[in-house]
Design a protein around this motif. Sequence first.
Motif, mmCIF file in Angstrom:
data_model
loop_
_atom_site.group_PDB
_atom_site.id
_atom_site.type_symbol
_atom_site.label_atom_id
_atom_site.label_comp_id
_atom_site.label_asym_id
_atom_site.label_seq_id
_atom_site.Cartn_x
_atom_site.Cartn_y
_atom_site.Cartn_z
ATOM 1 N N TRP A 181 0.819 -1.215 0.000
ATOM 2 C CA TRP A 181 0.000 0.000 0.000
ATOM 3 C C TRP A 181 0.849 1.259 0.000
ATOM 4 N N TRP A 182 2.040 1.234 0.600
ATOM 5 C CA TRP A 182 2.865 2.448 0.625
ATOM 6 C C TRP A 182 3.469 2.764 -0.737
ATOM 7 N N ALA A 183 3.495 1.789 -1.635
ATOM 8 C CA ALA A 183 3.995 2.056 -2.986
ATOM 9 C C ALA A 183 2.938 2.709 -3.862
ATOM 10 N N LYS A 184 1.699 2.757 -3.390
ATOM 11 C CA LYS A 184 0.610 3.334 -4.170
ATOM 12 C C LYS A 184 0.221 4.735 -3.682
ATOM 13 N N LEU A 185 0.964 5.280 -2.721
ATOM 14 C CA LEU A 185 0.626 6.598 -2.186
ATOM 15 C C LEU A 185 0.981 7.689 -3.186
ATOM 16 N N SER A 186 0.162 8.692 -3.227
ATOM 17 C CA SER A 186 0.424 9.856 -4.078
ATOM 18 C C SER A 186 1.186 10.900 -3.278
ATOM 19 N N PRO A 187 1.953 11.760 -3.930
ATOM 20 C CA PRO A 187 2.708 12.803 -3.205
ATOM 21 C C PRO A 187 1.778 13.739 -2.443
ATOM 22 N N SER A 188 2.250 14.182 -1.319
ATOM 23 C CA SER A 188 1.456 15.073 -0.481
ATOM 24 C C SER A 188 1.485 16.494 -1.046
ATOM 25 N N THR A 189 0.333 17.152 -1.029
ATOM 26 C CA THR A 189 0.251 18.550 -1.490
ATOM 27 C C THR A 189 0.671 19.523 -0.398
ATOM 28 N N ASP A 190 0.591 19.085 0.865
ATOM 29 C CA ASP A 190 0.951 19.963 1.968
ATOM 30 C C ASP A 190 2.439 19.932 2.279
ATOM 31 N N GLN A 191 3.011 18.734 2.358
ATOM 32 C CA GLN A 191 4.405 18.575 2.730
ATOM 33 C C GLN A 191 5.197 18.075 1.528
ATOM 34 N N GLU A 192 6.144 18.862 1.091
ATOM 35 C CA GLU A 192 6.929 18.504 -0.087
ATOM 36 C C GLU A 192 7.838 17.312 0.221
ATOM 37 N N GLY A 193 7.883 16.363 -0.712
ATOM 38 C CA GLY A 193 8.728 15.184 -0.550
ATOM 39 C C GLY A 193 8.092 14.064 0.233
ATOM 40 N N GLU A 194 6.920 14.252 0.807
ATOM 41 C CA GLU A 194 6.247 13.217 1.569
ATOM 42 C C GLU A 194 4.989 12.757 0.824
ATOM 43 N N ALA A 195 4.458 11.635 1.277
ATOM 44 C CA ALA A 195 3.272 11.059 0.636
ATOM 45 C C ALA A 195 2.028 11.439 1.425
ATOM 46 N N ALA A 196 0.915 11.462 0.726
ATOM 47 C CA ALA A 196 -0.370 11.777 1.356
ATOM 48 C C ALA A 196 -0.916 10.514 2.004
ATOM 49 N N VAL A 197 -0.929 10.489 3.313
ATOM 50 C CA VAL A 197 -1.361 9.328 4.075
ATOM 51 C C VAL A 197 -2.652 9.673 4.796
ATOM 52 N N SER A 198 -3.621 8.802 4.690
ATOM 53 C CA SER A 198 -4.893 8.987 5.389
ATOM 54 C C SER A 198 -5.070 7.862 6.388
ATOM 55 N N PHE A 199 -5.652 8.188 7.533
ATOM 56 C CA PHE A 199 -5.862 7.219 8.597
ATOM 57 C C PHE A 199 -7.333 6.815 8.647
ATOM 58 N N THR A 200 -7.565 5.571 8.981
ATOM 59 C CA THR A 200 -8.928 5.075 9.118
ATOM 60 C C THR A 200 -9.509 5.541 10.448
ATOM 61 N N ASP A 201 -10.790 5.333 10.601
ATOM 62 C CA ASP A 201 -11.446 5.729 11.853
ATOM 63 C C ASP A 201 -10.906 4.930 13.042
ATOM 64 N N ASP A 202 -10.617 3.676 12.834
ATOM 65 C CA ASP A 202 -10.059 2.866 13.919
ATOM 66 C C ASP A 202 -8.677 3.363 14.314
ATOM 67 N N GLU A 203 -7.882 3.742 13.323
ATOM 68 C CA GLU A 203 -6.547 4.259 13.626
ATOM 69 C C GLU A 203 -6.631 5.597 14.360
ATOM 70 N N LYS A 204 -7.561 6.445 13.963
ATOM 71 C CA LYS A 204 -7.737 7.713 14.676
ATOM 72 C C LYS A 204 -8.213 7.483 16.105
ATOM 73 N N GLU A 205 -9.081 6.516 16.271
ATOM 74 C CA GLU A 205 -9.551 6.195 17.616
ATOM 75 C C GLU A 205 -8.402 5.698 18.487
ATOM 76 N N GLN A 206 -7.516 4.896 17.900
ATOM 77 C CA GLN A 206 -6.370 4.400 18.659
ATOM 78 C C GLN A 206 -5.414 5.530 19.018
ATOM 79 N N LEU A 207 -5.229 6.468 18.106
ATOM 80 C CA LEU A 207 -4.367 7.614 18.408
ATOM 81 C C LEU A 207 -4.932 8.439 19.560
ATOM 82 N N ARG A 208 -6.230 8.570 19.623
ATOM 83 C CA ARG A 208 -6.835 9.325 20.715
ATOM 84 C C ARG A 208 -6.720 8.597 22.051
#
Length: 608
Positions: free
Chosen positions: A222-249
């Motif tokens: 899955w990390w090979a299919k990430l598109s470049p991030s528009t906010d941070q140059e040189g990084e990939a645009a990563v999105s977190f699922t609801d379960d992952e956000k819940e775990q972070l909280r």
Amino acid sequence: MITPAFDLSQDPEYLILSIRVPYTRTSEFDLYIEGTDFKFYAKPYFLRLTLPGRIVEDGREKAIFDIDKGLFTLRVPKETAGEHFEGLQMLTSLLAPKGSRSAKPLVEDISTDCSESVGDDEEEDEEEFDWQVEQEVYKESSEEELRALQKYGFGNQRSGVFARLQEELSEVIDVRNPEGTTVAERRQARLEAEVSAFSPDHYLADLFEDDEIKRLLKFRPWWAKLSPSTDQEGEAAVSFTDDEKEQLRKFTNRSYLLDKTSRYQVWLSLVDILLAYSYEVRSTEGEHNVESPWTIRKLSGTLCWLETYSSLQEVLVSFGRRVLCYPLYRHFAMVSAAISDTAVILQSGKACVLKCLLDIHRVFRQNDPAYILNDLYITDYCIWIQRVKSKKVTALAATLQKASLLKKDLELELEELEEAATMVAEEQEEQEASKSAPIPSGDSSSASSDSSSSSSSSSDSSDESEESDAEGQDCTETKKGGGGETFKDNPLQPQPTSATSPIPQEPTVTFLSAGRKVEALPSASEGSRQLIQELGERVAEELTISQDLDSSYKAERNCSQLSSAAAKTEETSGRSSSGGTLLELSPRRNPLLIVQTQEDIDESVFIC
């Protein structure tokens, strides 16, 4: 108070906060906005965030509340328009820590002229982190000091954990006594265990039968299919699922006091864990199974042996050896693929690293004994990685991309093993080629003569077998006096004949009864007639067959066949007399099996 689910995003002018507060009333909402601090209260929810940039409350803020979804959306203007807020996805780091937020020690040396300049120098040294091995003068340590220094876990800050968990010890780590084993003893035990676990047969089987390996190498994680991030140059645009956000909280925000050596070991252990995770994702093609916790734990020396590394090359060598010793697919190409995957993960930024750590945390959380590793390593990594600077992550990715790992570095004699296996395979191919090579002319003539002789002998034996098989055919009946008794043939063994018999063996001559065969051959010579008569008398003395009263129908049919055969014999005898030949051989080969049966039945002689 309940911490609500929340999410942050931004545009050039506004910070957008989405807070989920179901079953609340808008009349109870209370907001506090001041610089980097943001507070929200709606009974029974309370949220306090420390933002990476400053926001203002100047009347431009807008709020929308969706009652059906229970979602409160707030747009707050930035103090500096166009400023980019870094790390909005790091939800744990945004939650304000309890108590003091400072990670500095309570006692500091301020003997220098300017403490701020000292702090700036320390920050600069931290930015220019050297990934090379730092050499120090060896110092002898007493046994008491060594026992007191047996620590493990994130940053080597834990001890005494496994003393309380003896039952789960063998299912989680391979170290027998982690509390009383030094780092050097752990490493030596790990190397010995890897050597004993290495299987040359398994390695060679995966090396030469690599169809499955080639299929896995074509897989794109899955990390090979990430598109470049528009906010941070040189990084990939990563999105977190609801379960992952819940775990972070759910994570408790904390600060870590790490010296330079511990910080260096934390980075190297992170690479070790990501290498094991990359291999597991590729080997299962992105679908975790019941073996996933074991695979990640077993391939990581950090998780399995509580190992601490001193250089990046040590991490790669340890991972390469363990890949060729323990998992299902033991191929060096899988090691190289995992190293490349880990470099891509680090290059994609700390958000991608955090997503991998959250996936590992979920895998270990669902496994009964492996959850201990979350407490020792993964949870702390998930919290710590949110606070590190992105420059360090990308610098580590560049160092990993330049690193090289060869088969000889693993010290498993792989090159010698492959060379010996190749020689054996070539010898087998040569032997197969020599067996399938054409035979020379001289040898072929001798072989043909041998084959012709064997074929002639086989033909003779086949003729004899045909004669013996033909002896089970039907017999005929004869009528004596005025009576008409009927007899049937029996499939019994024939009597042996004399070796000096003048009768030919190839064709079978059809004879009549002893009393009629002279009349059947009226044109034969006197010697031939006497010879046939003597043969009939001899057979009459030795051979008899029994009468079968239950097969009159078949006997009558055989009798008619015998009459026709006798007529043909008379005709052929006449032709042979005119041509000078004594006897005409019968084209039918239908001998009769004759035995002697019960004495109370009338005996008759039949000649075939």
